[in-house]
Write an enzyme that holds these catalytic residues in place. Structure first.
Site, mmCIF file in Angstrom:
data_model
loop_
_atom_site.group_PDB
_atom_site.id
_atom_site.type_symbol
_atom_site.label_atom_id
_atom_site.label_comp_id
_atom_site.label_asym_id
_atom_site.label_seq_id
_atom_site.Cartn_x
_atom_site.Cartn_y
_atom_site.Cartn_z
ATOM 1 N N GLU A 172 0.800 -1.214 0.000
ATOM 2 C CA GLU A 172 0.000 0.000 0.000
ATOM 3 C C GLU A 172 0.842 1.278 0.000
ATOM 4 O O GLU A 172 0.847 2.040 0.966
ATOM 5 C CB GLU A 172 -0.963 0.000 1.197
ATOM 6 N N GLU A 379 -5.406 -8.425 0.628
ATOM 7 C CA GLU A 379 -6.109 -8.070 1.871
ATOM 8 C C GLU A 379 -7.567 -7.795 1.555
ATOM 9 O O GLU A 379 -7.894 -7.179 0.534
ATOM 10 C CB GLU A 379 -5.555 -6.803 2.533
HETATM 11 O O1 IFM Z 1 -4.421 -2.987 9.106
HETATM 12 C C1 IFM Z 1 -4.343 -2.482 7.807
HETATM 13 C C2 IFM Z 1 -3.180 -3.092 7.065
HETATM 14 O O2 IFM Z 1 -1.987 -2.929 7.734
HETATM 15 C C3 IFM Z 1 -3.053 -2.462 5.709
HETATM 16 N N1 IFM Z 1 -4.294 -2.488 4.997
HETATM 17 C C4 IFM Z 1 -5.484 -2.059 5.679
HETATM 18 C C5 IFM Z 1 -5.597 -2.747 7.022
HETATM 19 C C6 IFM Z 1 -6.868 -2.274 7.750
HETATM 20 O O3 IFM Z 1 -6.843 -0.900 7.931
#
Ligand code: IFM
Length: 474
Positions: A172, A379
């Site tokens: 990210e 994710e």
């Molecule tokens: O916890 C985070 C993760 O570290 C990165 N993506 C989003 C998740 C939720 O906010």
């Protein structure tokens, strides 16, 4: 389906990776005294940046509970597990010699996964920059991209030799640059759009340099993970349409375009012109490095966005929008675009609207507009107000529904011909949710922070059954 079909009866590819994801700072804890150097999140949490002054000193104590957590993965039945390496465990000051005991910890992670027949997916950077590098300018300095390549060089060959085949360079990059250097709500907490643009570029440069190092070390599969979304204007008023395009350009375009097309989007370059240092940091040849060919694209998806122009927020509210809690996505940092919730949205405890169809739309648009690369959902998940009931159970019915709905959305995208090869649920464990500390629980396993005890939630059992059925239960 006949027996030669590449799809399981559940509609997922036969070799689909069913997994969960975690990140080092969020779960590990320091471990051994002095086990890692100070990173920007240690500093940020000690200087008021994190709710309740929470920090990652102990977190889920995964460092000491590794075997127990790997056993949880094994019982869950995952075929793959995504974890990240802590840079400051490998190089306490972000440069120089390898900290051998730091690397040994990740060797244990990988060996433990292999013993349980789980494929490791290693992320090299999930936001925990060594503080010493922040002190020299952090991601708004080009030097950090070079130090990142040195760090990758220390870990890539040994872990490739241990059997890590799948690698993610950066998690990210939007959050790294825009939340950390623009909105100031993540470490290191700067509010400077010019530095955010520079960080945007340098973190992508680090990605490209990392790809080269990984290839030289023989890494078989290399990708990057981007947090992406779909953006819909709240109305068809041209101001809202333009605001949605700006927000899309900021979250998606500033990352997808350079990585997959080798250029920054012209509208974003124009939008940030005059910001210093901004795009002035781009040097000849950088975009070639940033757009090195990849083996897969990692996509993190949580929610879709409805956007309006800030000048129109009153009118848009009058239409019934923004009924839920305000979104935490700061697309209005220098963008003149505000994320609002649709009136009927269910939201998670983050205030993020639940929009599974957005995931299907996003995946289809990535295929149509950007790439045929295999996609891993690296994710997806949700925070809710969980609690342990008197019988010791966590009945997280909303999370069960969220996960099911998003897996169906993935399957719908696959049915439309998108090459999705895996799904990594965020997250295995409740953990340190960055600026919100331990107040938001994303896990399918409850962590009792005072004792460290783990309690699998209903969502863990449900995901276990879905995996066992290869999606046929959905
Ligand atoms: O916890 C985070 C993760 O570290 C990165 N993506 C989003 C998740 C939720 O906010």
């Amino acid at each position: 389906m006949n027996s030669d079909s590449p799809y399981s009866p559940g509609g997922f590819p036969a070799d689909f990776l069913w997994g969960t994801a975690t990140a080092a700072y969020q779960i590990e804890g320091v471990g051994e005294p002095g086990g890692r150097g100070t990173c920007i999140w240690d500093t940020f949490s000690r200087t008021g940046g994190v709710l309740n002054h929470d920090n990652g000193d102990v977190a889920c104590d995964h460092f000491h509970r590794l075997d127990e957590d790997l056993d949880l993965l094994q019982r869950l039945g995952v075929s793959a597990y995504r974890f990240s390496l802590s840079w400051s465990r490998i190089q306490p000051d972000g440069e120089g010699e390898l900290n051998v005991s730091g690397l040994d910890f990740y060797r244990r992670v990988v060996a433990g996964l292999h013993e349980r027949d789980i494929i490791p997916l290693a992320t090299l950077y999930h936001w925990d920059l060594p503080q010493a590098l922040e002190d020299r300018g952090g991601w708004s300095s080009r030097e950090v991209a070079e130090r990142y390549a040195d760090y990758v060089d220390l870990v890539a060959a040994p872990l490739v030799a241990e059997g890590v085949d799948k690698w993610i360079t950066i998690n990210e990059p939007w959050c790294v640059s825009w939340l950390g250097y623009g909105a100031g709500i993540h470490a290191p907490g700067h509010h400077d759009v010019g530095r955010a643009v520079a960080a945007n570029h340098h973190v992508l440069l680090a990605h490209g340099l990392g790809v080269d190092v990984l290839r030289a070390a023989g890494a078989p599969e290399v990708g990057i993970t981007l947090n992406l979304s779909v953006f819909t204007p709240a109305t068809d008023d041209p101001a809202d349409v333009a605001a949605a395009a700006r927000a899309r350009g900021n979250l998606n375009g500033l990352f997808l375009d350079p990585v997959l097309r080798g250029s920054y989007p012209a509208d974003m370059v124009e939008h940030y012109a005059g910001r210093s240092p901004g795009f002035d940091v781009v040097q000849s040849g950088d975009l070639e490095i940033i757009s090195r060919p990849l083996d897969f694209l990692g996509v993190n998806y949580y929610s879709a966005n409805v956007i309006c122009d800030p000048a129109r927020i009153g009118e848009v509210r009058a239409l019934g929008y923004n009924a839920g809690p305000p979104s935490t996505n700061p697309f209005d940092v220098d963008l003149a675009a505000v994320a609002v919730g649709a009136p009927t949205d269910q939201t998670t405890l983050m205030g993020w609207p639940v929009q599974p169809v957005g995931l299907t739309d996003l995946l289809v648009s990535l295929r149509d507009e950007y790439t045929d690369l295999p996609i891993l959902i690296t994710e997806n998940g949700a925070a809710y107000a969980d609690y342990v009931d008197p019988s010791g159970k966590v009945h997280d019915v909303e999370r069960v529904a969220y996960i099911d709905q998003h897996l169906v959305a993935v399957r719908d995208a696959i049915a439309k011909g998108v090459n999705v090869k895996g799904y990594f649920l965020w997250s295995l464990l409740d953990n340190f949710e960055w600026a919100l500390g331990y107040s938001r629980r994303f896990g399918i396993v409850w962590v009792d922070y005072p004792t460290g005890n783990r309690v699998p939630k209903d969502s863990y059992e449900r995901y276990r059954e879905v995996i066992a059925s290869k999606g046929a239960l959905l």
